[in-house]
Write a protein that holds these residues in place. Structure first.
Motif, PDB file in Angstrom:
ATOM      1  N   HIS A  68      18.706 -31.020  28.150  1.00 34.72           N
ATOM      2  CA  HIS A  68      20.135 -31.538  28.691  1.00 34.72           C
ATOM      3  C   HIS A  68      21.056 -30.305  28.838  1.00 34.72           C
ATOM      4  O   HIS A  68      20.983 -29.252  28.479  1.00 34.72           O
ATOM      5  CB  HIS A  68      20.856 -32.419  27.581  1.00 34.72           C
ATOM      6  N   ASP A  79      22.566 -24.612  23.455  1.00 32.27           N
ATOM      7  CA  ASP A  79      22.073 -26.019  22.908  1.00 32.27           C
ATOM      8  C   ASP A  79      21.657 -26.631  24.180  1.00 32.27           C
ATOM      9  O   ASP A  79      22.703 -27.431  24.859  1.00 32.27           O
ATOM     10  CB  ASP A  79      23.059 -26.670  22.182  1.00 32.27           C
ATOM     11  N   HIS A 175      13.969 -25.632  22.584  1.00 35.49           N
ATOM     12  CA  HIS A 175      15.316 -25.786  21.962  1.00 35.49           C
ATOM     13  C   HIS A 175      15.461 -24.735  20.901  1.00 35.49           C
ATOM     14  O   HIS A 175      14.503 -24.348  20.429  1.00 35.49           O
ATOM     15  CB  HIS A 175      15.457 -27.197  21.531  1.00 35.49           C
TER      16      HIS A 175
HETATM   17 ZN   LIG Z   1      20.553 -30.231  22.114  1.00 34.40          ZN
END
Ligand SMILES: [Zn+2]
Length: 395
Positions: A68, A79, A175
């Motif tokens: 994302h 993140d 991630h």
């Molecule tokens: Zn995330």
């Protein structure tokens, strides 16, 4: 670092909240890069963005990567963003080496993973996987009363593609760890086997208001005294299920809010986590016993409301193995681990073979403007992703 200039915060972080102008600018920049890399793009009804690198046999189920681009209000630079741009790096690397894959590769940018502005985490992948209806998602509003639907329409993100699962041969989400374990163990990569389950509770305690002076300590139905016992006993219970158990109390409120009156009502939240559903069941049973025994002796009435129940996720063995083989070929130090945080991969895993790759982040910090990884750490994770994609898309 180019992406981090969009919505840059004063303390070196990022603020690109879901469906904001900054989120849109971030996507536009990403799309510019993806199109330059020769990819096609498509948006689904809830704004999930998919870019595609054609396969030699483009009718085969693709390999899906991605994460994302939205952030917390005081979020970090990595993140989510890292997983999207790491996926793009994989595509660019395949281009650079003139490598064709049998199966196509798709790269997803999921809408509103953070759940900060519109309070539903992993919203785009929840709709895609059928956990949340499109209508319910479009009806979510921010603090100003602006809805997801209004913003999707304003930004032109309410796409034509149906927000439903398609067959994928494998999906991988790269991630940052968002925790301290890899750094503490001095390991380069985490091979993620699943995601912790969590349950959110509201604890409502009802006692009897009384004057703080004349009322003897023994004669009180004091919900504050009950919560003191509940908190310390739940912490002790969680320690029995270490190292993967988590117990977090927050959102304490009492009524009446007077310093010299025993409160009549006290409410707080509890978040319990564990990677195994049976252990989480056991933790919940013990928590309920603790509440009953602490309140019973004090004449305090209790009520426990379950606000959220997110079961643990076990990732696909073939996908985990593809990541492990890739890590081993590259010779990076690693360990298998479970994720403490939720990710789009949790919902995707309910529909397709899925796993995740973690890299360490400085001090384990995340959801923090100081969130940081080195270029070398970033490169290792993307290299592992490339290896896993090459395997599953078949070079
Ligand atoms: Zn995330």
């Amino acid at each position: 670092m180019e992406m981090a200039k969009i919505g840059a915060t004063s303390r070196g972080g990022s603020n690109r909240q879901a469906l904001s102008d900054e989120d849109a600018a971030g996507r536009a920049l990403f799309l510019e890069w993806a199109h330059a890399a020769g990819c096609q793009s498509e948006v689904d009804e809830i704004g999930n963005l998919f870019v595609r690198r054609l396969g030699r046999d483009d009718s085969l189920p693709p390999v899906l990567v991605g994460s994302h681009l939205d952030t917390q209000p005081t979020g970090g630079r990595f993140d989510g963003v890292y997983g999207v741009l790491g996926g793009l790096e994989v595509i660019e690397s395949l281009n650079d080496s003139d490598t064709e894959t049998e199966a196509p590769i798709e790269l997803a940018v999921w809408t509103n993973e953070e759940g900060a502005r519109f309070q539903y985490s992993m919203m785009g992948s929840a709709v895609w996987s059928g956990k949340l209806s499109l209508g319910a998602a479009r009806s979510l509003v921010d603090v100003d009363g602006i809805s997801v639907g209004q913003e999707l329409d304003r930004l032109g993100w309410a796409g034509k593609r149906s927000a439903v699962p398609r067959p994928y041969v494998a999906t991988f989400e790269l991630h940052i760890e968002q925790g301290p374990i890899l750094e503490a163990e001095e390991l380069e990569v985490g091979v993620v086997t699943g995601v912790q389950g969590f349950r959110w509770y509201t604890i409502n305690l009802h006692g009897s208001p009384a004057h703080a002076g004349p009322t003897p300590m023994d004669g009180r139905s004091d919900p504050a005294r009950a919560i003191a016992g509940i908190v310390s006993n739940v912490y002790a219970m969680a320690a029995d299920f270490a190292p993967w158990s988590r117990a977090t109390f927050a959102q304490f409120a009492s009524e009446p809010t007077s310093p010299n009156t025993v409160p009549e009502r006290l409410t707080c939240s509890l978040d319990l986590r564990h990677p195994e559903a049976s252990t989480l069941d056991e933790m919940e049973a013990r928590f309920r016993e603790i509440v009953n025994s602490e309140c019973g002796g004090l004449g305090v009435q209790s009520e426990i409301i379950v606000d959220n129940n997110s079961p643990p996720v076990a990732f696909d063995r073939t996908c985990i193995e593809a990541v492990q083989v890739s890590v081993d070929e590259l010779g990076y130090s690693n360990q298998r681990m479970v994720s403490g945080a939720g990710h789009d991969a949790c919902y995707v895993a309910s529909e397709c073979p899925t796993s995740m790759i973690f890299v360490p982040c400085e001090g384990g910090l995340s959801h923090n403007e100081a969130e940081s990884i080195t270029a070398a750490q970033a490169a290792r994770g993307a290299s592992v992703l490339l290896g896993a994609v090459r395997k599953m898309a078949k070079v």
